[in-house]
Design a protein around this motif. Sequence first.
Motif, PDB file in Angstrom:
ATOM      1  N   ARG A 117      -0.441  -6.269  -7.357  1.00 33.80           N
ATOM      2  CA  ARG A 117      -0.752  -7.222  -6.287  1.00 33.80           C
ATOM      3  C   ARG A 117       0.506  -8.025  -5.931  1.00 33.80           C
ATOM      4  O   ARG A 117       0.777  -8.305  -4.765  1.00 33.80           O
ATOM      5  N   GLU A 118       1.285  -8.387  -6.944  1.00 30.67           N
ATOM      6  CA  GLU A 118       2.501  -9.177  -6.724  1.00 30.67           C
ATOM      7  C   GLU A 118       3.554  -8.384  -5.952  1.00 30.67           C
ATOM      8  O   GLU A 118       4.248  -8.933  -5.092  1.00 30.67           O
ATOM      9  N   ALA A 119       3.677  -7.086  -6.248  1.00 32.28           N
ATOM     10  CA  ALA A 119       4.629  -6.247  -5.509  1.00 32.28           C
ATOM     11  C   ALA A 119       4.204  -6.130  -4.048  1.00 32.28           C
ATOM     12  O   ALA A 119       5.047  -6.131  -3.142  1.00 32.28           O
ATOM     13  N   TYR A 120       2.896  -6.039  -3.808  1.00 38.49           N
ATOM     14  CA  TYR A 120       2.377  -5.996  -2.431  1.00 38.49           C
ATOM     15  C   TYR A 120       2.704  -7.296  -1.705  1.00 38.49           C
ATOM     16  O   TYR A 120       3.207  -7.282  -0.576  1.00 38.49           O
ATOM     17  N   ALA A 121       2.453  -8.431  -2.355  1.00 42.62           N
ATOM     18  CA  ALA A 121       2.734  -9.728  -1.741  1.00 42.62           C
ATOM     19  C   ALA A 121       4.226  -9.870  -1.439  1.00 42.62           C
ATOM     20  O   ALA A 121       4.612 -10.359  -0.373  1.00 42.62           O
ATOM     21  N   ALA A 122       5.063  -9.431  -2.366  1.00 42.20           N
ATOM     22  CA  ALA A 122       6.511  -9.517  -2.159  1.00 42.20           C
ATOM     23  C   ALA A 122       6.942  -8.660  -0.972  1.00 42.20           C
ATOM     24  O   ALA A 122       7.786  -9.076  -0.165  1.00 42.20           O
ATOM     25  N   ALA A 123       6.354  -7.478  -0.823  1.00 43.83           N
ATOM     26  CA  ALA A 123       6.698  -6.611   0.309  1.00 43.83           C
ATOM     27  C   ALA A 123       6.268  -7.243   1.626  1.00 43.83           C
ATOM     28  O   ALA A 123       6.984  -7.144   2.632  1.00 43.83           O
ATOM     29  N   LEU A 124       5.120  -7.918   1.634  1.00 44.10           N
ATOM     30  CA  LEU A 124       4.686  -8.617   2.855  1.00 44.10           C
ATOM     31  C   LEU A 124       5.654  -9.743   3.203  1.00 44.10           C
ATOM     32  O   LEU A 124       5.981  -9.956   4.382  1.00 44.10           O
ATOM     33  N   MET A 125       6.107 -10.478   2.184  1.00 46.82           N
ATOM     34  CA  MET A 125       7.066 -11.563   2.441  1.00 46.82           C
ATOM     35  C   MET A 125       8.378 -10.994   2.983  1.00 46.82           C
ATOM     36  O   MET A 125       8.973 -11.556   3.907  1.00 46.82           O
ATOM     37  N   ILE A 156     -10.943  -3.064  -1.691  1.00 48.43           N
ATOM     38  CA  ILE A 156     -10.848  -2.026  -2.718  1.00 48.43           C
ATOM     39  C   ILE A 156      -9.684  -2.331  -3.654  1.00 48.43           C
ATOM     40  O   ILE A 156      -9.834  -2.311  -4.876  1.00 48.43           O
ATOM     41  N   MET A 157      -8.521  -2.608  -3.077  1.00 47.85           N
ATOM     42  CA  MET A 157      -7.336  -2.890  -3.898  1.00 47.85           C
ATOM     43  C   MET A 157      -7.554  -4.133  -4.754  1.00 47.85           C
ATOM     44  O   MET A 157      -7.156  -4.163  -5.920  1.00 47.85           O
ATOM     45  N   ASP A 158      -8.200  -5.157  -4.192  1.00 45.65           N
ATOM     46  CA  ASP A 158      -8.449  -6.380  -4.946  1.00 45.65           C
ATOM     47  C   ASP A 158      -9.251  -6.083  -6.208  1.00 45.65           C
ATOM     48  O   ASP A 158      -8.936  -6.585  -7.283  1.00 45.65           O
ATOM     49  N   ARG A 159     -10.272  -5.262  -6.081  1.00 44.32           N
ATOM     50  CA  ARG A 159     -11.078  -4.925  -7.256  1.00 44.32           C
ATOM     51  C   ARG A 159     -10.258  -4.155  -8.281  1.00 44.32           C
ATOM     52  O   ARG A 159     -10.306  -4.448  -9.470  1.00 44.32           O
ATOM     53  N   LEU A 160      -9.486  -3.188  -7.832  1.00 44.34           N
ATOM     54  CA  LEU A 160      -8.686  -2.401  -8.770  1.00 44.34           C
ATOM     55  C   LEU A 160      -7.620  -3.261  -9.444  1.00 44.34           C
ATOM     56  O   LEU A 160      -7.359  -3.111 -10.642  1.00 44.34           O
ATOM     57  N   TRP A 161      -6.995  -4.168  -8.686  1.00 48.67           N
ATOM     58  CA  TRP A 161      -6.007  -5.070  -9.288  1.00 48.67           C
ATOM     59  C   TRP A 161      -6.675  -6.012 -10.281  1.00 48.67           C
ATOM     60  O   TRP A 161      -6.146  -6.264 -11.359  1.00 48.67           O
ATOM     61  N   THR A 162      -7.835  -6.535  -9.931  1.00 50.22           N
ATOM     62  CA  THR A 162      -8.535  -7.476 -10.805  1.00 50.22           C
ATOM     63  C   THR A 162      -9.001  -6.794 -12.085  1.00 50.22           C
ATOM     64  O   THR A 162      -8.853  -7.340 -13.177  1.00 50.22           O
ATOM     65  N   TRP A 163      -9.574  -5.620 -11.940  1.00 48.75           N
ATOM     66  CA  TRP A 163     -10.091  -4.905 -13.115  1.00 48.75           C
ATOM     67  C   TRP A 163      -8.970  -4.410 -14.013  1.00 48.75           C
ATOM     68  O   TRP A 163      -9.163  -4.258 -15.207  1.00 48.75           O
ATOM     69  N   ASN A 164      -7.823  -4.106 -13.426  1.00 46.94           N
ATOM     70  CA  ASN A 164      -6.654  -3.656 -14.191  1.00 46.94           C
ATOM     71  C   ASN A 164      -6.975  -2.434 -15.063  1.00 46.94           C
ATOM     72  O   ASN A 164      -6.575  -2.361 -16.219  1.00 46.94           O
TER      73      ASN A 164
END
Length: 122
Positions: free
Chosen positions: A72-80, A11-19
């Motif tokens: 998406r980048e903020a999510y990836a940074a939080a995972l790192m 779901i998040m991937d679609r929302l991030w992609t569609w922007n």
Amino acid sequence: MRRLGDLEAEIMDRLWTWNRPATVREVVDDINETRPVAYTTVMTVTNILYSKGWLLRDKQGRAWLYTPVRSREAYAAALMEDGLGASKDRPAALVHFVENMSEEEVAALRKALRNVGRQGTS
């Protein structure tokens, strides 16, 4: 930060992609192009993402429009950051992480460090 579940990530991937804001119906229709999923399942998971603070929603007619709160980048940074937090030796974990990076990623990291360094001196 807990990693997103499979359907949450879809779901998040679609929302991030569609922007752009989107309805549950749009998300369901898009997922159904690759695999079957029930409208009620996506609606439930979308409401969970809203409750967790991942999505904002705005009523448009009878439907809700959903928009991601974080990129998406903020999510990836939080995972790192979480990954680093799992280590008792953060510098050693960083070394292992950087050793597995491509030359392009190392160059991007150097550029990011220079930019952060400039912000810290202003």
